[in-house]
Design a protein around this motif. Structure first.
Motif, PDB file in Angstrom:
ATOM      1  N   LEU A  35     -12.431  -6.317 -13.142  1.00 53.96           N
ATOM      2  CA  LEU A  35     -11.019  -6.247 -12.770  1.00 53.96           C
ATOM      3  C   LEU A  35     -10.640  -4.838 -12.340  1.00 53.96           C
ATOM      4  CD1 LEU A  35      -9.425  -8.376 -15.644  1.00 53.96           C
ATOM      5  CD2 LEU A  35      -9.870  -9.106 -13.282  1.00 53.96           C
ATOM      6  N   LEU A  36     -11.137  -3.843 -13.063  1.00 51.56           N
ATOM      7  CA  LEU A  36     -10.790  -2.454 -12.768  1.00 51.56           C
ATOM      8  C   LEU A  36     -11.555  -1.903 -11.574  1.00 51.56           C
ATOM      9  CD1 LEU A  36     -10.521  -0.941 -16.371  1.00 51.56           C
ATOM     10  CD2 LEU A  36      -8.681  -1.800 -14.894  1.00 51.56           C
ATOM     11  N   HIS A  37     -12.583  -2.606 -11.135  1.00 55.61           N
ATOM     12  CA  HIS A  37     -13.370  -2.158  -9.989  1.00 55.61           C
ATOM     13  C   HIS A  37     -12.552  -2.178  -8.694  1.00 55.61           C
ATOM     14  CE1 HIS A  37     -16.955  -1.351  -7.628  1.00 55.61           C
ATOM     15  NE2 HIS A  37     -16.643  -2.372  -6.856  1.00 55.61           N
ATOM     16  N   HIS A  38     -11.532  -3.022  -8.637  1.00 54.56           N
ATOM     17  CA  HIS A  38     -10.688  -3.139  -7.451  1.00 54.56           C
ATOM     18  C   HIS A  38      -9.267  -2.698  -7.792  1.00 54.56           C
ATOM     19  CE1 HIS A  38     -13.650  -5.323  -5.066  1.00 54.56           C
ATOM     20  NE2 HIS A  38     -13.956  -5.967  -6.178  1.00 54.56           N
ATOM     21  N   ARG A  39      -8.684  -1.921  -6.907  1.00 55.18           N
ATOM     22  CA  ARG A  39      -7.297  -1.519  -7.096  1.00 55.18           C
ATOM     23  C   ARG A  39      -6.451  -2.784  -7.233  1.00 55.18           C
ATOM     24  NH1 ARG A  39      -3.742   2.403  -3.143  1.00 55.18           N
ATOM     25  NH2 ARG A  39      -1.781   2.094  -4.247  1.00 55.18           N
ATOM     26  N   GLU A  80     -10.745  -5.174   1.155  1.00 52.52           N
ATOM     27  CA  GLU A  80     -10.723  -3.795   1.665  1.00 52.52           C
ATOM     28  C   GLU A  80      -9.288  -3.258   1.692  1.00 52.52           C
ATOM     29  OE1 GLU A  80     -11.902  -1.518   5.769  1.00 52.52           O
ATOM     30  OE2 GLU A  80     -13.207  -3.147   5.114  1.00 52.52           O
ATOM     31  N   ILE A  81      -8.361  -4.075   2.127  1.00 54.18           N
ATOM     32  CA  ILE A  81      -6.943  -3.672   2.134  1.00 54.18           C
ATOM     33  C   ILE A  81      -6.451  -3.473   0.711  1.00 54.18           C
ATOM     34  CG2 ILE A  81      -4.600  -4.478   2.670  1.00 54.18           C
ATOM     35  CD1 ILE A  81      -5.897  -5.859   5.167  1.00 54.18           C
ATOM     36  N   LEU A  82      -6.817  -4.388  -0.170  1.00 51.22           N
ATOM     37  CA  LEU A  82      -6.429  -4.271  -1.573  1.00 51.22           C
ATOM     38  C   LEU A  82      -6.910  -2.949  -2.158  1.00 51.22           C
ATOM     39  CD1 LEU A  82      -5.271  -5.779  -4.149  1.00 51.22           C
ATOM     40  CD2 LEU A  82      -7.640  -6.448  -4.576  1.00 51.22           C
ATOM     41  N   ASP A  83      -8.178  -2.620  -1.944  1.00 49.96           N
ATOM     42  CA  ASP A  83      -8.751  -1.394  -2.497  1.00 49.96           C
ATOM     43  C   ASP A  83      -8.123  -0.136  -1.897  1.00 49.96           C
ATOM     44  OD1 ASP A  83     -10.440  -2.795  -4.201  1.00 49.96           O
ATOM     45  OD2 ASP A  83     -12.137  -2.737  -2.818  1.00 49.96           O
ATOM     46  N   THR A  84      -7.707  -0.214  -0.650  1.00 53.45           N
ATOM     47  CA  THR A  84      -7.151   0.947   0.029  1.00 53.45           C
ATOM     48  C   THR A  84      -5.652   1.109  -0.212  1.00 53.45           C
ATOM     49  OG1 THR A  84      -8.810   0.680   1.774  1.00 53.45           O
ATOM     50  CG2 THR A  84      -6.920   2.100   2.268  1.00 53.45           C
ATOM     51  N   TYR A  85      -4.903   0.023  -0.123  1.00 52.85           N
ATOM     52  CA  TYR A  85      -3.443   0.116  -0.138  1.00 52.85           C
ATOM     53  C   TYR A  85      -2.781  -0.553  -1.341  1.00 52.85           C
ATOM     54  CZ  TYR A  85      -4.371   1.377   4.688  1.00 52.85           C
ATOM     55  OH  TYR A  85      -4.857   1.986   5.813  1.00 52.85           O
ATOM     56  N   GLY A  86      -3.474  -1.452  -2.016  1.00 53.30           N
ATOM     57  CA  GLY A  86      -2.895  -2.142  -3.159  1.00 53.30           C
ATOM     58  C   GLY A  86      -2.386  -3.533  -2.817  1.00 53.30           C
TER      59      GLY A  86
END
Length: 193
Positions: free
Chosen positions: A84-88, A14-20
């Motif tokens: 791979l592209l599904h997640h920031r 969730e953090i990865l998808d939101t903030y990188g």
């Protein structure tokens, strides 16, 4: 909520998808879960292990898809790119996990690609080193191209510059060219050249 490895990985995703990827720290994951950072270490030893666990979660759908549907090597590469592209920063996370010694993620991807090649090419004709080289090339090409795609997209978002939309087509074409080369090698070997 009882803290577990899966809760930690879900929070990190969730953090990865939101903030990188750069902002996905153990401290931030602990804050997201409302626990002290030390509590995470009962389940995840360090950030490298967390990266590996997140990467496994990112590529997990490939195993699920392969369990129900055999994929040709180019279909597998397209699916891998999609996940791979599904997640920031998903490609960057997977590349980081693949770089770790004895990487389970690298092994899973390599085995999936090798298995796909073995299903669609004659393994009695192609040498094991040819199959290994093709699997390595397809894996690196797909993960690397996805990482460049994500980095380019983020650069375009940050600067307002135009994003190179041909990246996906170029990546798929490169996969097809590599496979065409493998097919040519297979045909040459069949014909005794």
């Amino acid at each position: 909520m009882q803290l577990s490895r899966s809760y930690i990985v879900d929070a990190a995703l969730e953090i990865l998808d939101t903030y990188g990827f750069a902002d996905m720290t153990m401290r931030r994951v602990a804050t997201q879960l409302g626990v002290a950072p030390g509590a995470l270490y009962w389940h995840i030893s360090n950030k490298q292990e967390l990266v590996a666990a997140i990467a496994e979660a990112i590529i997990e759908p490939i195993g699920v898809r392969l369990a129900t549907t055999p994929l040709s090597p180019d279909e597998l590469c397209t699916s891998l790119r999609e996940f791979l592209l599904h997640h920031r920063d998903g490609a960057e996370v997977v590349a980081a996990a693949m770089s770790q010694p004895q990487s389970a993620v690298r092994l899973k991807i390599f085995e999936a690609v090798t298995s796909s090649i073995s299903e669609y090419f004659d393994t009695q004709i192609l040498s094991p080193s040819d199959i290994e080289a093709a699997a390595t090339g397809l894996t690196h090409l797909t993960v690397g191209a996805a990482a460049l795609h994500q980095a380019g997209l983020q650069f375009a978002e940050a600067t307002g510059e135009e994003f190179d939309a041909d990246n996906e087509w170029q990546s798929q074409n490169a996969v097809r060219l590599l496979l065409a080369g493998l097919r040519m090698k297979e045909l040459e070997s069949q014909n005794g050249k």
